[in-house]
Design an enzyme around this catalytic site. Structure first.
Site, PDB file in Angstrom:
ATOM      1  N   ARG A   1      39.932  47.919  44.374  1.00  0.00           N
ATOM      2  CA  ARG A   1      40.806  47.232  45.332  1.00  0.00           C
ATOM      3  C   ARG A   1      41.138  48.094  46.542  1.00  0.00           C
ATOM      4  NH1 ARG A   1      44.343  43.145  42.244  1.00  0.00           N
ATOM      5  NH2 ARG A   1      45.660  43.182  44.068  1.00  0.00           N
TER       6      ARG A   1
ATOM      7  N   TYR B   1      40.534  47.255  50.323  1.00  0.00           N
ATOM      8  CA  TYR B   1      41.499  46.431  51.054  1.00  0.00           C
ATOM      9  C   TYR B   1      42.753  47.243  51.365  1.00  0.00           C
ATOM     10  CZ  TYR B   1      44.590  42.428  52.013  1.00  0.00           C
ATOM     11  OH  TYR B   1      45.475  41.536  52.581  1.00  0.00           O
TER      12      TYR B   1
HETATM   13  P1  NAD Z   1      41.657  34.326  55.030  1.00  0.00           P
HETATM   14  O1  NAD Z   1      40.511  34.948  54.332  1.00  0.00           O
HETATM   15  O2  NAD Z   1      41.950  32.897  54.793  1.00  0.00           O
HETATM   16  O3  NAD Z   1      41.507  34.516  56.594  1.00  0.00           O
HETATM   17  C1  NAD Z   1      40.906  35.642  57.186  1.00  0.00           C
HETATM   18  C2  NAD Z   1      40.118  35.167  58.406  1.00  0.00           C
HETATM   19  O4  NAD Z   1      39.581  36.304  59.069  1.00  0.00           O
HETATM   20  C3  NAD Z   1      38.949  34.263  58.038  1.00  0.00           C
HETATM   21  O5  NAD Z   1      38.883  33.164  58.893  1.00  0.00           O
HETATM   22  C4  NAD Z   1      37.730  35.182  58.209  1.00  0.00           C
HETATM   23  O6  NAD Z   1      36.563  34.478  58.515  1.00  0.00           O
HETATM   24  C5  NAD Z   1      38.197  36.086  59.328  1.00  0.00           C
HETATM   25  N1  NAD Z   1      37.532  37.395  59.314  1.00  0.00           N
HETATM   26  C6  NAD Z   1      37.494  38.299  58.293  1.00  0.00           C
HETATM   27  N2  NAD Z   1      36.813  39.388  58.676  1.00  0.00           N
HETATM   28  C7  NAD Z   1      36.405  39.168  59.954  1.00  0.00           C
HETATM   29  C8  NAD Z   1      35.672  39.919  60.900  1.00  0.00           C
HETATM   30  N3  NAD Z   1      35.186  41.138  60.610  1.00  0.00           N
HETATM   31  N4  NAD Z   1      35.456  39.383  62.125  1.00  0.00           N
HETATM   32  C9  NAD Z   1      35.933  38.157  62.444  1.00  0.00           C
HETATM   33  N5  NAD Z   1      36.643  37.398  61.598  1.00  0.00           N
HETATM   34  C10 NAD Z   1      36.878  37.897  60.361  1.00  0.00           C
HETATM   35  O7  NAD Z   1      42.929  35.226  54.701  1.00  0.00           O
HETATM   36  P2  NAD Z   1      44.483  34.961  54.995  1.00  0.00           P
HETATM   37  O8  NAD Z   1      45.166  34.772  53.714  1.00  0.00           O
HETATM   38  O9  NAD Z   1      44.642  33.960  56.055  1.00  0.00           O
HETATM   39  O10 NAD Z   1      44.910  36.389  55.540  1.00  0.00           O
HETATM   40  C11 NAD Z   1      45.041  36.639  56.926  1.00  0.00           C
HETATM   41  C12 NAD Z   1      45.573  38.048  57.147  1.00  0.00           C
HETATM   42  O11 NAD Z   1      46.853  38.179  56.536  1.00  0.00           O
HETATM   43  C13 NAD Z   1      44.684  39.131  56.560  1.00  0.00           C
HETATM   44  O12 NAD Z   1      44.655  40.221  57.462  1.00  0.00           O
HETATM   45  C14 NAD Z   1      45.390  39.515  55.293  1.00  0.00           C
HETATM   46  O13 NAD Z   1      45.154  40.850  54.957  1.00  0.00           O
HETATM   47  C15 NAD Z   1      46.852  39.275  55.651  1.00  0.00           C
HETATM   48  N6  NAD Z   1      47.646  38.985  54.442  1.00  0.00           N
HETATM   49  C16 NAD Z   1      47.597  37.760  53.846  1.00  0.00           C
HETATM   50  C17 NAD Z   1      48.355  37.521  52.703  1.00  0.00           C
HETATM   51  C18 NAD Z   1      48.381  36.174  52.016  1.00  0.00           C
HETATM   52  O14 NAD Z   1      49.093  36.029  51.017  1.00  0.00           O
HETATM   53  N7  NAD Z   1      47.666  35.176  52.488  1.00  0.00           N
HETATM   54  C19 NAD Z   1      49.137  38.544  52.172  1.00  0.00           C
HETATM   55  C20 NAD Z   1      49.133  39.778  52.797  1.00  0.00           C
HETATM   56  C21 NAD Z   1      48.397  39.982  53.947  1.00  0.00           C
END
Ligand code: NAD
Length: 306
Positions: free
Chosen positions: A140, A143
Site C-alpha cells: 500500500r 499510495y
Molecule cells: P477516482 O479513482 O474515482 O478518481 C481519480 C481520477 O483521477 C480518475 O478520473 C482517474 O482517471 C484520474 N487519474 C488518475 N491518475 C491520473 C493521471 N496520472 N493523469 C490523469 N488523470 C489521472 O478516485 P477518487 O475517490 O475520486 O479520489 C480523488 C482524489 O481524492 C485522489 O487524489 C485520492 O487520493 C483522494 N482521496 C479520496 C478519498 C475517497 O474516499 N474517495 C479519500 C482520500 C483521498
C-alpha cells in the site's frame, strides 16, 4: 470571492466530478484534466472543458487559471495495487506538475491528500499534527508514500516560491459515481447486498472507519479553495463505525437477505480511523451534515449512480 477559471485534475473520477459540478454551479469556468485510468468521460458534467492528459507528464494549458484542484490519482486499493508504479507517478510527479501549473498561473492550488498518510495510526482520533505510522515498503506504500511526498513537495513550493497552496487530508468518502467494482467498501457492500450475495468483511470486522458523504466532502473542498489556509486540514466525518456494523446497516437499508462472510484481513489495513476535525471547524467553518444512516439511505435511493 469567486474563481474565474479552475482546473480540476482527476475531474472524471468520483470526487473530481462532484468538485467540477460544485464549481460550475458557482459560476466558475472549469477545465477537467484526466486520462480516464480510473475515471470515465461519462462522469464529467456538461459544460466542463476536457483535456485528456496524464498528469505524470508536464501540464501545459493556455489562458488564465486562478484555481487548481488537484485530485488525479488512483484512490482505491484495487486500482493502486494493480498499477503501483503508475500510482507513484500520478501521486508524485502528478503533484509536481499540478504545482508547477499553479505557480506559472499564479493560482491557488488545493491538493487532495489522504488519511492514509496517518497509516495505521498510533494516535486516535487523528489530528493534523500526528506524523503517522506508515509501512514505507508494503504494497500500500505506493499510495501512502506518494501522498506524503506530495504533501512535502507542496510545502516546498509554498516555502520556496510562495505558491498559494492548501492541503486537505480526505478520509473515506462515499456516494454517487463510485464504481461498483473499485473495491472500496461501500460500493462493494451495496453491489453484494443488492445481488443477494454474501458481504465480504476483511478480518473480524472490528476495524473502524469514518465515512463521509460526498456532498459534505465537496463542500469542505470548496471551502478550502476559498480560504488561504495552507493546511493540512482533515476533512471527514468523525462518526466512527466498525466495518461489521457498516455491512449490517447496508444489508438493512437494502432490505437484503445477504449474509456476512469474513475473509482474509488486508495487509497493512488500518485498525482505526477517525478524523479530528477541530481545525476544519475553526478555519473553514466546516463540518459534515449527513450522518451515516442518512447517507446510506441516499446511496440506496440512487443505487450509487447518477
Ligand atoms: P477516482 O479513482 O474515482 O478518481 C481519480 C481520477 O483521477 C480518475 O478520473 C482517474 O482517471 C484520474 N487519474 C488518475 N491518475 C491520473 C493521471 N496520472 N493523469 C490523469 N488523470 C489521472 O478516485 P477518487 O475517490 O475520486 O479520489 C480523488 C482524489 O481524492 C485522489 O487524489 C485520492 O487520493 C483522494 N482521496 C479520496 C478519498 C475517497 O474516499 N474517495 C479519500 C482520500 C483521498
Amino acid at each position: 470571492m469567486g474563481f474565474e477559471r479552475a482546473v480540476v485534475t482527476g475531474g472524471a473520477g468520483f470526487l473530481g466530478s462532484h468538485v467540477c459540478a460544485a464549481l460550475l454551479k458557482r459560476g466558475t469556468a472549469v477545465t477537467c484534466v484526466d486520462d480516464f485510468r480510473t475515471g470515465s468521460p461519462d462522469n464529467v458534467p456538461e459544460g466542463v472543458g476536457l483535456v485528456v492528459a496524464d498528469v505524470s507528464k508536464p501540464l501545459d494549458l493556455l489562458g488564465p487559471v486562478d484555481l487548481v484542484m488537484h485530485l488525479a490519482c488512483p484512490a482505491s486499493p484495487v486500482d493502486y495495487l494493480r498499477d503501483p508504479v503508475g500510482t507513484m507517478k500520478s501521486g508524485g510527479l502528478g503533484t509536481l506538475h499540478a504545482l508547477e501549473l499553479a505557480k506559472r498561473k499564479n493560482a491557488r492550488i488545493v491538493i487532495a491528500s489522504t488519511s492514509e498518510v496517518y497509516g495505521d495510526p498510533l494516535e486516535h482520533p487523528q489530528r493534523e499534527t500526528y506524523w503517522g505510522n506508515v509501512n514505507p515498503i508494503g504494497p500500500r506504500s505506493v499510495y501512502d508514500e506518494a501522498k506524503r511526498f506530495g504533501e512535502a513537495l507542496t510545502c516546498a513550493f509554498r516555502r520556496e516560491y510562495g505558491t498559494d497552496t492548501g492541503i486537505v487530508r480526505i478520509f473515506n468518502t462515499y456516494g454517487p459515481r463510485m464504481r461498483t467494482d473499485d473495491g472500496r467498501m461501500i460500493p462493494t457492500f451495496f453491489s453484494q447486498a443488492l445481488a443477494g450475495e454474501p458481504l465480504t468483511v476483511h478480518g473480524d470486522g472490528s476495524q473502524t472507519r469514518s465515512l463521509c458523504h460526498v456532498d459534505d466532502l465537496v463542500r469542505g473542498l470548496v471551502a478550502m479553495a476559498h480560504s488561504d489556509h495552507p493546511g493540512p486540514v482533515n476533512l471527514g466525518n468523525p462518526e466512527e463505525v466498525t466495518v461489521l456494523e457498516v455491512a449490517r446497516r447496508v444489508v438493512e437499508v437494502c432490505g437484503s437477505e445477504s449474509e456476512i462472510r469474513h475473509v482474509e484481513p488486508m495487509q497493512d489495513d488500518p485498525r482505526r480511523r477517525r478524523p479530528d476535525i477541530s481545525l476544519a471547524r475553526e478555519v473553514l467553518g466546516w463540518e459534515p451534515r449527513i450522518d451515516l444512516a442518512e447517507g446510506l439511505r441516499r446511496s440506496f435511493d440512487r443505487h450509487l449512480v447518477g
